[in-house]
Scaffold this active site. Structure first.
Site, PDB file in Angstrom:
ATOM      1  N   THR A 151     -40.546  63.592 -47.071  1.00  0.00           N
ATOM      2  CA  THR A 151     -41.270  63.022 -47.765  1.00  0.00           C
ATOM      3  C   THR A 151     -41.791  62.854 -48.834  1.00  0.00           C
ATOM      4  O   THR A 151     -41.730  64.269 -49.640  1.00  0.00           O
ATOM      5  CB  THR A 151     -42.078  63.184 -46.733  1.00  0.00           C
ATOM      6  OG1 THR A 151     -42.278  64.204 -46.631  1.00  0.00           O
ATOM      7  CG2 THR A 151     -41.720  62.720 -45.237  1.00  0.00           C
ATOM      8  N   GLY A 190     -41.053  72.400 -46.076  1.00  0.00           N
ATOM      9  CA  GLY A 190     -42.193  73.793 -45.763  1.00  0.00           C
ATOM     10  C   GLY A 190     -40.700  74.163 -46.563  1.00  0.00           C
ATOM     11  O   GLY A 190     -39.679  74.161 -47.155  1.00  0.00           O
ATOM     12  N   GLU A 433     -40.574  64.745 -38.026  1.00  0.00           N
ATOM     13  CA  GLU A 433     -38.806  63.906 -37.014  1.00  0.00           C
ATOM     14  C   GLU A 433     -39.256  62.297 -36.783  1.00  0.00           C
ATOM     15  O   GLU A 433     -39.087  62.307 -35.350  1.00  0.00           O
ATOM     16  CB  GLU A 433     -39.001  65.504 -36.240  1.00  0.00           C
ATOM     17  CG  GLU A 433     -38.747  66.582 -36.664  1.00  0.00           C
ATOM     18  CD  GLU A 433     -37.141  66.250 -37.775  1.00  0.00           C
ATOM     19  OE1 GLU A 433     -36.249  64.717 -37.653  1.00  0.00           O
ATOM     20  OE2 GLU A 433     -37.577  66.910 -38.688  1.00  0.00           O
TER      21      GLU A 433
END
Lengths: 665, 665
Positions: A151, A190, A433
């Site tokens: 993203t 992350g 997700e």
């Protein structure tokens, strides 16, 4: 129970007397068998007995930077421990990362999680044998730490919208990675901010002047010795979030950053030395990883919901409040029907979600076996199902967690109750997700296609052909499931009618689709609910359940199915024939009565049921939910940890407050 | 617009072109008039131009103790500024404390708020003239800082359950305050942990060996010079919470702590020197303060919801995502019907809640005038209404805030989006000032009583006598309101039928009541919804609205009323005659179509409507919601503030990560 200590709250003790079923039987059912339970307990003992893995100070008292450093310390230690785990024990990384044991050590996300959950799987799924040989051992040994960067600041679920480019230069046989704008910066991955030194990066592949769409590239981000970002790599941390604040989500920009040609992960498509692009042979294969990840999301949501329900249920049996019978002692809050109405549906939901996830997991394994034999037929159906279940479990799960929190009144609002953190985890799953609304619309597309073309996979067979089943009131569980089925069919038909009406008015198909979104989402949700309730009912038919366990699970099943029916009953209005036959009125009156009776029937077993989840106090991490029910002493002990309580007068008094008190305003 | 800067996002610019209504007219309507708007703006300019009142570092990066110290600094400075505010300006404390301007300076609660919101009002409402003379000037001058200590570790909404005792000792003419157990400790009061040196404490009054119930006492907690807790006072801070972490909520225990007799606040009841207890003359009076506080809660919730809607709406018009028409540019997210379905109902709700709060506020003022003339008749009805509106606004408001957050995808999950903080404030209101479930059941009691006895106040007149109004489908707004009315009546009747059925089975009234809770709560909620939609419809009839403003408000009103009807349509099943007449089926189909049409009609004015709220960027405090729409640059600038970004390699790398990378696992 391993948590048994000398003190046990007398109300909880009473709740636990004369339990009509064997709690361990339910524990084993949820773990997946007696041996799995034993394995889990052994691993929990091994990890949770380590003093160095405990928090010196609760995370919430630390600054943002200290939170990260402290969790990194524990995450690294955990990896070392993993290697030395007891003989015969196969510690699954899932157990160490997830909402269960993992959360007892790393409470708000593991800075190494993406390495295992996304980086290694991407390498395995997308890398050639040679590429796997080159990187995989280093990754397993943690000589490199990776993440997965997809993203971007301006682009989320829509893969085609990604802006990052990887342009092939045949002269040097390199790809040049570039972030053409601010919105092209990778944003959110992350572990990216400070931890990872490698990443699988999704970028638009350009070769011979043509864009071939998004592809995965293996990219080194930081020097392996100094950890400094490499020249051409702009990297940083994105800041605090609603939850998961010990994971260093990051951003990443490329300034003409070059990587060798063979760092395009080329299992499915290749770029040859001269720049020739070779297309992938089958695009369906990427579905399999997505299905896997979404099953994991459903399991994590369910584990988190079990924590919330356990905390709220035990607290509600310890807490005494107000007055039921005039003059009597304040009753346990759990004895109020209003409280049962809050807590028993989420309790039932933990079973519904778990059994549906298990069902999906079994289907996934079957599909995987078929894939090995070259048969990909099951994948699209499985994909649709996993979208539906992920969206449903995460959205309903988040709502249920909040209901549990609020059922604990003010104390649920304390950070130490653990509800805020649990909510932070569960609600995040509504977005990652695949954002839920996007997923619902994908599911709807599959449903509409199936209904119109009268062909589709296993999960949508009920949309094909004539409706079957009873047309009159049927009070069996099967009868209610049939009501769900007819509602789903009815809602799909209403959505199709809307689409066709727009078509007749001359709207383009994409406009018609957009203008039917409200209906389409309702249809997709009804489909997902049907899958969950069917799984619940069917799983009670099979298996070697003892009579007492079967009884209580059947009550929970019935409660849950009626609960959803009543909650979403407005949707029955969409289905004309229900009204015509006045079926619903009768149903509704009968069901509501039954629902209220089931609340009373399940109430006495509430504590025994949450005990069966066998969640250790360290995993619950809440003074409200501990096994011993010593709620108030534990709350007090938690408050004693506040740094503001280390002195009777805080230094800020002298700096700010005293001058104000002494001034003449 | 004062926020206008050189940059303006082109999509937002376009949204703002050709606004058919005068935004300022709506601003004035919400502020309560042109002059109020001007006053507000002047005060905002005065406060927000002060550099010292700005955060050096965003709050989320600080440790728990530093957050408190930093907010105390600003709170003290704010009090100084207040005294020197511009001539002619009457700065209301509400404006400086609340969810609007107050939140721009003190983002997570003001450590001095309880002093003004609870301590001073309690002194005024419960203290005698002498007591007010003694304490009030000191309180106004901030020579003492107080709080209000009622709830205890083991006791919340149920006042009679409080354990703290104040036993009169006629020998010394003192009260002895005592916490007889751990659960008797005061727990939760804001400002109590470190800030306040005085408190109004609620305790069970014992005199002549008899308990006379809970009464308020003025208690000094800390030395006025040293701020040290006085001997016999045990005091501390309770630790981090879901939100409001810059307010030092605290605990308080008493160990035989003595106060003079005249520190019982004796406006309503007295203890004479010899220990004789003198009863209060009228207990209804305490209702008035509660009504006032609950109106304030509704207003704060509404302001917070306006912030959330503004942020989400502007962001949804800047954000472009996915694909509507194949091949076209990614559309504004706001152009998806699914997004309109998320955001336009909460937009409409901001008006519905505000107008209902205004309505309640007017009723409160009328009642207050009557009280001065000795007429307390309106108070019980007003009390019921304020319970209902507080419970409804806070619960629906919290849900809407979360819908707004999620509509912004991942970026809504960032702390800097301000959604997590807004949610923390709004959801807290579901619990404080009367836990919502407790309030619903209080409202239900009033409704059942009214319906059975055929007598009650203004807000429940519709429950008395025969139903009036059209029995067929009526598509006017009045017609829909009537549908709400009939639903409320129907649900009250269903609840009464349940109660009577239990009675016939021989259940005691309190058991019957408990066993009907599910029905009773539904009835109370339907009653509250009726009040809100009636207020909305009625307020459009009066007033000097221009035609364009009336048009857009009417659309919002209709959208909102239909939205709730569809959301709660299941409840119509409870009302038999709807089904009998097949009224609902027709209604439902028509309404859904109308709802979808209204989404499309209001969509073009969404940005103009939130602009009309006139919330300054400092109040929105979100890169996603700024007036200029420079979303991505602002997000990036926010991330740059992270302490983790002040060096390219964090020190924890060398301590923990490097040894792991170099080890051979």
């Amino acid at each position: 129970m391993s948590q048994k200590e000398t003190y046990e709250n007398p109300d909880l003790k009473k709740e636990r007397q004369n339990c009509p079923f064997n709690k361990e039987e339910i524990t084993n059912l949820l773990d997946g068998g007696k041996e799995k339970t034993a394995e889990r307990k052994q691993l929990e003992n091994y990890i949770l007995s380590d003093e160095q893995l405990k928090d010196a100070v609760p995370m919430e008292y630390l600054s943002h930077a200290d939170k990260y450093a402290e969790e990194l310390r524990k995450a690294c230690l955990l990896m070392h421990k993993l290697e030395n785990s007891p003989a015969g024990q196969v510690p699954t990384l899932r157990a160490l990362m997830g909402a269960g044991l993992g959360s007892a050590v790393l409470k708000e996300g593991n800075p190494l999680a993406l390495h295992y959950v996304m980086f290694i799987p991407a390498l395995m799924g997308q890398g050639t044998i040679d590429q796997q040989a080159k990187w995989l051992a280093k990754a397993y040994n943690l000589n490199i730490i990776g993440t997965y960067a997809q993203t971007e600041l301006g682009h989320g679920t829509f893969l085609r919208g990604l802006e990052t480019t990887a342009t092939y230069d045949p002269n040097t046989q390199e790809f040049v990675l570039e972030s053409p704008s601010l919105t092209a910066y990778k944003w959110w991955p992350g572990s990216l901010g400070k931890t990872a030194n490698y990443a699988v990066v999704m970028a638009q592949l350009y070769t011979k002047g043509k864009c071939e769409g998004t592809h995965p590239f293996m990219v080194q981000l930081r020097d392996e010795e100094t950890h400094e970002p490499l020249p051409g790599i702009v990297i940083g941390e994105i800041g605090p979030k609603l939850g998961m604040n010990t994971n260093d989500n990051g951003y990443l920009g490329f300034e003409k950053f070059r990587i060798p040609r063979d760092q395009l992960l080329m299992k499915h498509s290749q770029v040859l030395e001269d720049g020739t692009y070779v297309k992938p042979t089958n695009s369906k294969l990427s579905y399999a990883t997505m299905v896997f990840v979404r099953v994991v999301v459903c399991q994590d949501v369910t584990t988190n919901l079990r924590k919330a329900v356990t905390i709220a249920t035990r607290y509600s049996c310890v807490r005494r409040q107000s007055e039921l019978k005039p003059g009597d002692r304040e009753p346990q809050v759990m004895d109020y029907q209003a409280q049962q109405n809050k807590l028993l549906p989420p309790l039932a939901a933990t079973f519904a979600f778990q059994l549906a996830s298990d069902h999906l997991w079994n289907l996934y394994n079957t599909a995987n076996n078929n894939i090995e034999q070259g048969d990909l037929e099951l994948l699209p159906d499985l994909h649709g199902l996993s979208c539906a279940l992920k969206a449903l479990c995460s959205s309903e799960g988040a709502n249920f967690v909040e209901v549990c929190r609020q059922s604990c009144g003010g104390h649920g609002y304390m950070a130490c109750s653990n509800f805020p953190r649990i909510y932070g985890q569960v609600t995040a799953a509504e977005t990652y997700e695949g954002e839920n609304t996007v997923l619902w619309l994908q599911v709807a597309r599959y449903l509409v296609k199936t209904r119109k073309e009268q062909t589709g996979g296993l999960s949508v067979k009920y949309l094909i052909g004539e409706e079957k089943g009873p047309k009159t009131v049927d009070t069996t569980l099967e009868g209610i499931v049939h009501l769900y089925r007819r509602t789903a069919v009815g809602l799909v038909d209403v959505a199709i009618a809307e689409l066709e009406k727009s078509g007749r008015k001359g709207e383009a198909p994409h406009d018609a689709w957009n203008h039917a979104a409200v209906y389409l989402i309702k249809a997709a949700q009804a489909h997902a609910r049907l899958f969950v309730v069917e799984s619940f009912v069917n799983s009670l038919k099979v298996g070697n359940l003892s009579a007492p366990v079967r009884t209580v699970l059947s009550q929970l099943c019935e409660l849950f199915i009626i609960y959803w029916l009543l909650e979403r009953s407005g949707e029955l209005f969409f289905v004309r024939q229900f009204i015509k036959k006045r079926l619903v009125t009768v149903e509704f009156q009968v069901r509501t009565l039954l629902y209220v009776k089931l609340l009373a029937a399940i109430r006495p077993q509430a504590v025994n049921l949450v005990d069966s989840f066998d969640l250790r106090d360290e995993i619950l991490a809440s003074p409200l939910g501990c096994w011993d029910g010593n709620v108030y002493q534990r709350l007090f002990d938690e408050a004693a940890k506040s740094p503001l309580n280390q002195s009777s007068v805080h230094e800020s008094f002298h700096k700010y407050l005293k001058p104000l008190l002494k001034s003449n305003l």
